[in-house]
Design a protein around this motif. Structure first.
Motif, PDB file in Angstrom:
ATOM      1  N   HIS A   4       0.835  -1.214   0.000  1.00 20.79           N
ATOM      2  CA  HIS A   4       0.000   0.000   0.000  1.00 20.79           C
ATOM      3  C   HIS A   4       0.865   1.256   0.000  1.00 20.79           C
ATOM      4  O   HIS A   4       0.561   2.234  -0.673  1.00 20.79           O
ATOM      5  N   LYS A   5       1.946   1.219   0.755  1.00 17.01           N
ATOM      6  CA  LYS A   5       2.829   2.403   0.803  1.00 17.01           C
ATOM      7  C   LYS A   5       3.423   2.676  -0.571  1.00 17.01           C
ATOM      8  O   LYS A   5       3.608   3.827  -0.960  1.00 17.01           O
ATOM      9  N   LYS A   6       3.733   1.612  -1.282  1.00 17.39           N
ATOM     10  CA  LYS A   6       4.352   1.795  -2.603  1.00 17.39           C
ATOM     11  C   LYS A   6       3.424   2.587  -3.530  1.00 17.39           C
ATOM     12  O   LYS A   6       3.888   3.381  -4.343  1.00 17.39           O
ATOM     13  N   LEU A   7       2.122   2.401  -3.374  1.00 16.81           N
ATOM     14  CA  LEU A   7       1.186   3.152  -4.222  1.00 16.81           C
ATOM     15  C   LEU A   7       0.872   4.532  -3.652  1.00 16.81           C
ATOM     16  O   LEU A   7       0.215   5.343  -4.301  1.00 16.81           O
ATOM     17  N   GLY A   8       1.322   4.810  -2.437  1.00 17.20           N
ATOM     18  CA  GLY A   8       1.113   6.146  -1.872  1.00 17.20           C
ATOM     19  C   GLY A   8       0.128   6.209  -0.727  1.00 17.20           C
ATOM     20  O   GLY A   8      -0.198   7.295  -0.241  1.00 17.20           O
TER      21      GLY A   8
END
Ligand SMILES: CC(C)(COP(=O)(O)OP(=O)(O)OC[C@H]1O[C@@H](n2cnc3c(N)ncnc32)[C@H](O)[C@@H]1OP(=O)(O)O)[C@@H](O)C(=O)NCCC(=O)NCCS
Length: 161
Positions: free
Chosen positions: A134-138
């Motif tokens: 999820h963090k990778k997508l922002g």
């Protein structure tokens, strides 16, 4: 609809994998009726997620490699249109090849096209792969916590109260 059986198997495998890490009971000991309702592909949920326009599978040569189940919620957290991601999973064999990321992005893009301004996703705080994805997508995680009341346990007061 044609993917239901394979998606159901994969979602249950993912849930079972999570349970095996967190709960001591054996999967076989859980009540079958209860298991049939688990997950977004479970009895009573699948149709809603099918019709939401926000649920997808990752498929290659007829094999289901991953799934994501989401729906649009309205007027929650003061937001008119909010995408709620109920569950996602990728078959262990296909993990770390970008499938989860592509499914998550697909839901976000489709949600935006449908008028959503925000996406909320149900993540267990100890699920590092999911948090990192999820963090990778922002996505960001704030300290918001939700208090839950199981209405099966609700002690109803006198009618006049
Ligand atoms: C969480 C899950 C869906 C990720 O799917 P995936 O297809 O493997 O993820 P991706 O390959 O698209 O990874 C995207 C990014 O997520 C992060 N990530 C994914 N798996 C990770 C892991 N095991 N450890 C650390 N970071 C991870 C990385 O940042 C990765 O980017 P990178 O490969 O460039 O480093 C998958 O691990 C899964 O199905 N887990 C079991 C079910 C589950 O927990 N579902 C989530 C419920 S919300």
């Amino acid at each position: 609809m044609k993917d239901l059986i394979k998606v159901r198997d994969l979602e249950l495998d993912c849930i079972r994998e999570y349970f095996s890490k967190t709960i001591e009971n054996r999967w076989e000991d859980f009540d079958e009726e209860w298991k049939a309702k688990l997950g977004a592909s479970g009895r009573g949920s699948f149709q809603l997620y099918l019709e939401s326009g926000l649920s997808f599978v990752a498929e290659e040569d007829g094999e289901i490699m991953g799934f994501i189940f989401a729906q649009m919620l309205h007027h929650v957290y003061n937001v008119e249109n909010l995408v709620w991601i109920e569950n996602m999973g990728v078959h262990p064999y296909f993990r770390r090849s970008g499938i989860g990321y592509r499914m998550l992005r697909k839901v976000a893009e489709t949600g935006a096209d449908m008028g959503a301004t925000v996406v909320h996703s149900a993540i267990q705080p100890d699920n590092l792969p999911s948090i990192m994805l999820h963090k990778k997508l922002g996505f960001f995680m704030d300290r918001r916590e939700v208090a839950l009341l199981d209405l099966n346990d609700l002690k109803r007061g006198p009618k006049s109260v």
